[in-house]
Design a protein around this motif. Structure first.
Motif: not given
Length: 233
Positions: A65-71, A73-80, A82-84
């Protein structure tokens, strides 16, 4: 011995926080585990989370649904990779609403529905530091489902990571819900008891499926006000 002779009862750990043992039957546990295994596949699959201080979380994670990263959320895996982020299936919203109602009763006010799943995998000596789930705009109850190895789940207070807190044993199939005055309580997993998963489940380690309501619109980013220092370690 007595703990095995008598059924475990549901318990209110603190106002707004309820433990319901054996909420998922063995068949439901196997179905949820099969879904988790599919979600863990790349792209946007199981990853190691890096903390702002440069460390890594020992529990690995995949999001729906939403990608969590510390503090945030994003729609892509910003810290991995970068896939949707993988979609949040409607049946998980149905499951989460039923779980929250079973634990806490009908909601006092309507909310748009559960739209985030964080699936944490604990193997070896993995654990989760004390933290708050504070990156959502909504304060709808958090629903937590356990699969596999038994863990010590430490549920604390809303002011600090320290005492008072209560240690709860979560086994495979258990439900834990926290909302209302307990919604922003600190909590963590200081210990997982390896080799305690039900043999018929076919899982080595522990999976925790945490379901949340983001309160975010389709194109919104993370909440403007972040509670710093709440990320698990």
């Amino acid at each position: 011995m007595d703990a095995e002779l008598f059924p475990r009862d549901r318990a209110q750990v603190t106002p707004g926080a309820v433990h319901v043992p054996d909420w998922l039957d063995p068949g439901q546990q196997r179905e949820l585990l099969a879904a988790c295994r599919e979600w863990a596949r790349p792209p946007a699959g199981l990853r190691t989370v890096r903390t702002p201080g440069g460390g890594t979380m020992t529990a690995r994670q995949v999001c729906l649904g939403w990608h969590w990263y510390p503090y945030g959320y994003a729609r892509t895996v910003t810290d991995g990779d970068r896939g949707p982020v993988k979609p949040f299936p409607p049946w998980l919203d149905t499951l989460a609403r039923r779980a929250a109602a079973d634990a806490l009763g009908p909601p006092a006010a309507a909310h748009p529905g559960y739209d985030i799943a964080l699936i944490n995998f604990y193997d070896g000596d993995a654990r989760m530091g004390m933290h708050r789930d504070a990156d959502e705009r909504s304060l709808a109850p958090v629903v937590s489902l356990s699969l596999g190895d038994t863990c010590v789940f430490r549920f604390g207070n809303t002011e600090s990571r320290g005492k008072p807190y209560t240690d709860v044993e979560l086994r495979s199939g258990d439900l834990f819900v926290f909302g209302g005055p307990a919604r922003l309580a600190f909590h963590g997993v200081p210990r997982v008891h390896q080799g305690t998963a039900p043999p018929q489940l076919g899982l080595t380690g522990r999976l925790n499926v945490t379901l949340r309501v983001s309160g975010l619109g389709p194109e919104q980013g993370p909440p403007a006000a972040r509670i710093m220092g709440d990320s698990p370690s």
